[in-house]
Each structure stands twice: as structure tokens, then as C-alpha cells.
Scaffold this active site. Sequence first.
Site, PDB file in Angstrom:
ATOM      1  CG  ASP A 242     -47.143  19.465 103.789  1.00  0.00           C
ATOM      2  OD1 ASP A 242     -48.097  18.853 103.348  1.00  0.00           O
ATOM      3  OD2 ASP A 242     -46.826  20.984 103.636  1.00  0.00           O
TER       4      ASP A 242
ATOM      5  CB  SER B  56     -66.305  21.133 108.910  1.00  0.00           C
ATOM      6  OG  SER B  56     -66.939  21.755 109.707  1.00  0.00           O
TER       7      SER B  56
ATOM      8  CE  LYS C 264     -49.419  19.848  99.066  1.00  0.00           C
ATOM      9  NZ  LYS C 264     -48.337  20.800  99.484  1.00  0.00           N
TER      10      LYS C 264
ATOM     11  CB  ILE D 137     -56.342  24.692 102.391  1.00  0.00           C
ATOM     12  CG1 ILE D 137     -55.857  25.034 100.878  1.00  0.00           C
ATOM     13  CG2 ILE D 137     -56.866  23.365 102.338  1.00  0.00           C
ATOM     14  CD1 ILE D 137     -54.563  26.054 100.654  1.00  0.00           C
TER      15      ILE D 137
END
Lengths: 311, 311
Positions: B169, B35, B91, B13
Site C-alpha cells: 500500500d 458517503s 490509488k 484522503i
Amino acid sequence: MAHKIGIIGFGKIAQDQHLPNIKANPDFELVAVASQRGLKPDEAKHAFQDYREMLKEVPEIEAVAICTPPQVRYQIAREALLAGRSVLLEKPPAATLSELYDLKLVADKVGRTVFTTWHAQYNKAVHEAKKALAGWEIKRLLVTWKEDVRHWHPGQEWIWQAGGFGVFDPGINALSIVTCIMPEPVFIQKADLQFPANRDAPIAANIQFSAAHGAADLQAVFDWRQTGPQTWDIEVETVQGLALALREGGTKLEIGGKLMVDEPSEEYAGIYQSFDTLLNERRSDVDDAPFRLVADAFMIGRRVQVEAFED
Amino acid sequence: MAHKIGIIGFGKIAQDQHLPNIKANPDFELVAVASQRGLKPDEAKHAFQDYREMLKEVPEIEAVAICTPPQVRYQIAREALLAGRSVLLEKPPAATLSELYDLKLVADKVGRTVFTTWHAQYNKAVHEAKKALAGWEIKRLLVTWKEDVRHWHPGQEWIWQAGGFGVFDPGINALSIVTCIMPEPVFIQKADLQFPANRDAPIAANIQFSAAHGAADLQAVFDWRQTGPQTWDIEVETVQGLALALREGGTKLEIGGKLMVDEPSEEYAGIYQSFDTLLNERRSDVDDAPFRLVADAFMIGRRVQVEAFED
């Protein structure tokens, strides 16, 4: 002037706690009761089967105490607020978090008070535990809430249905003490929810909490299968070595093994003192922290099937 | 001056949406990425494996976009806020409601912005649907969210674990549209959650909502077993006869059967426009309504065991 109050829902908790504590508090005057069975205690001038009629027929009612089962509380509370009445909610305050959230919005809009009561928070031992822990860092928390459901909820089918909360019905009392006394918030990190094969609500739960700081060991064990002595204990230890225990549902406080508070439960007297203050100051007190922990436990908890339970 | 931003968590994402939309927005400048794999896109001056190092080593970072899995978001967001950074949350915004609640408190305390993003709310069709429904009374709501989990989440084990949300989800995207467009709040009244015998998260769910007013017929059907055409539809009918449908995840709007909006998804462009405004006005936007509905569904939903699911 005493606040004129009505009770909606006149089951065991209303009769055992709300009625005598309203009567004993000079700041309140019971004027009406609404119950599906139409019960009328001597203390109330008016009695109704329909709460809507009560709200309409008795305009002097300033506030209502809603003591029905949680499934219908939202609708009643909303109508009472829109009819200009303030509202006291038994625990848990609604069927879902979203209902409770909306009640706060409605109360703010109409300028009335809504009050979520968590009765276990009102004992002196809990108050003193909160003071003793303020500012310290917690190293260990162990909540042990074990009782015999056959003794405390004989034949109550609704507690076993989906949305009936199961062992979280008493467990939310423990969680309401935890959210009250802990100097920092705790979060559900992991939970095992034990569902009997023939039921839609858990009979036991093991919860692991996390906190924002450090590697604390924070646990709760709820069990509804406890025969013999019943256990309602909360033990806390701080990093600095303070060891504290609340026993017997929060009526006894030990610090360092020494009994510091041992007083009979005065929970509902404290609730009505607080309600008087909120009404006078035209404020709401909506504490959803214990309810949020329960929803979080159901949302992220792992379901485990255990032996069928027969009442 | 553009807001200097860092991305934490650089999976699909972040690469597909956050990176190009930050790049395309002149109000933002990407300065660093953190990351676990230490990935460094050309667009970022700095790359780190440890977000703590990023926060320490790159003082000019004003805000971070947290794109990690939800389980670790709270801890990262809290540390970023305490290090004086504003926070954008993918989210769902946290692992639990209690974590999200605490982030709002922390953000308010340190005077920084926290922003819960519900990407499905940012399409033009959704915006127009909200305008069309404002002020009307709803008679019927039918949410149909059916997709093939094998196609969209191949081999993703965490979505099947407890706390992985399962079919909620994608379902929370539908719920975020519902809470956005409905003129009045809806509440979970009843839910069936279908758990595969070998999984700890639901593969399908049937939800019945209630609303404060009247006897509306409000339903949602989530299913992760849909092969062939995929369905992401929300149909709404008002008491007054207005019939409206959002299709294809909220990119198309039909009113009275007539196609009114059909525009490609611009979700993340809208998210970064809103984030710019929030940062400039030093405000937070914490919308927990979709997340609350999910927690409510797990809390009061009935679990039904269905056939085992193999990926």
C-alpha cells in the site's frame, strides 16, 4: 512465399506441436532451430546452440517461435524483435505482465508482429461455444480443472518454484477459454491458493469470479492432486436457460446435454494459420487477459498451507 | 466554465486532500458528496448516502473523484462512466488489474475520461529527477521505503486482509515514482514477501528488478516495522556516474550529494491540474505500470512466514 521461421527452445512442446504443424503448413518453412543442446531435426537446414548466433547467421529468418521456459522468453523475444524478426510466444507469454507489456511496445516501435498464443482457444468446440454465448447474460460458470501433476509434470522442479505458477500452469489454459467464450469480462473476486508446506507454488486453487452485471455464480476449481479420471470441464448457464458444457479441455461441446462438437484437438494448426494472417497483415495479437487473471489471483488470493507434496 | 465535480467516498484522503484542492482550483466546482455516513461538507450543495442517487439527482455533475477503498471502486466507476460521468481514481485504481483494464474500455466506449492518479508522481523533485535521468543508462537503483504501520494505519484491518496489499500500500507509491523517473522499464525478477503468521498480507518485501539492458543492480526494500525515523528514499546511479537521490517520499532531490529541490508536497494540486487538462481535451490517462509491478511481485514472489504482528 512461405514465411521462413526459426524455433528457439526445442523441448517437448516444440517437438510434439510446433515442428509438425510448421511442416504441415505450406505458408511456413522451417529454416533453423536454436536449442541449448544443439538439437537438429531433419526438417531444419541450420541448428544452433545460441539463438543470437541463429539470428545473426541466418538473415532470411522472418519470424521465430519461442518455446523456451517462460523465465527467459522476454529477453529472447526483445532481441529477436530488435533484430527485425516477428515473434510467436508459447504460453504463458513471459515471466511477468510487465515484460509482456514492454514486448508489445517494442514490436510496435520496430513494426514487427508479436503473437501471444493460448493454444486451448483454438479448438472448434471453443469457437462454437463462444458463438453460442455471444450476447447472452451468464448466470452460472463452473470451471473444473483437475489433473495428476505426477503424471503430467514428473520431476519438473521449476513449476514448484516461485514464479513457476504451480496449478495455474494448466489453470491458465482454462482461464484462456473462459476469457475467450464469456460474453462479458470476469474478474477475480476471491481466491484460495493452496500451497504445499514444502513448495513455493500452489497445488490447488478455488476461485470466485465477479462480473459487471448481476449476481452470477462464477467459480473455478483447480486441483493437481487428481488421480484416476482427469477432469477439464467448463460448464456455463445463461439467465435465459441455455446450458452449455465444454469437456476434455475444450475438444467436446455439449449444448442442453446434447453433444454438438467432438473433434480431435487441432490447436497448433489454428495457431499457425493465425500467425500467417498476422504476418501478412503486419499486425500483432497480444492478449494478456488470461495472464492478468492469474496475476490478479496471486495478488488478492489468500494463501492456505496444505500437506507437503513429494513428487 | 468550471468542471462540476462530485466526491464519492469521504474518508481521510478525501477530506485532507481532495476537498481543499478542489476548492483551491478555480477550474473545479464541488457540487455534491456521496458517503455511506451521509457527511456534508459546507463546500458541497448536495450530500447523499448512495452514490447512485447522487448520479441520478444531480445531472450537472460532469466528473466524480472516487475516494472509497479500492475493493468497491470498479463497480462505482463503471456505473459513473455509463451514466456519462468522467472518473478520477484514487490509488490503487481498482482491486485488480482486470477491473482497471475494463474501465479503460468502458471509458473509451462512452467517450468519457478515466484518470488513474499516483499522487507521489506529482512532486517537483520527482519531475526534476525524471528530466535528469532521461536518456541515461542506469547502473544502480535502491528504493528504501520503511515506515511504522502502527503509526500510519492504526487499527485498519482491511490492509492486512488478502487483497489489502499490506506493505505494498505504501510501496506502490515508491513504485509509481520508479516507473515515472526510470528512463527504461524495470521488471520484477525476484521478490521475497514476508507474511506475518497471523496475517494475509505482507509486512515487508525485498524486491530485485531487472531491466532490458545490462547487469544493473536494482533493488527495493519495503518494511512496515520501522520505528523511530521513517525512510522514503530512492537512490539512482547511472553508468556515466550521475548519482541522484529522492528523499522524504519524493519531496527532496539531491544530485551528486547537493540538495537541488526541497519543496513542500503539492501532490493533489498537480492531480487536479492534470484532471482539468484531461477533461478539456477529452482524453484518458490510465497508467497501470505501478499496479502491474505489484501484481507481478505477488505472482512470482516467494512467500516467507515471519513473526505474528499485533496492532
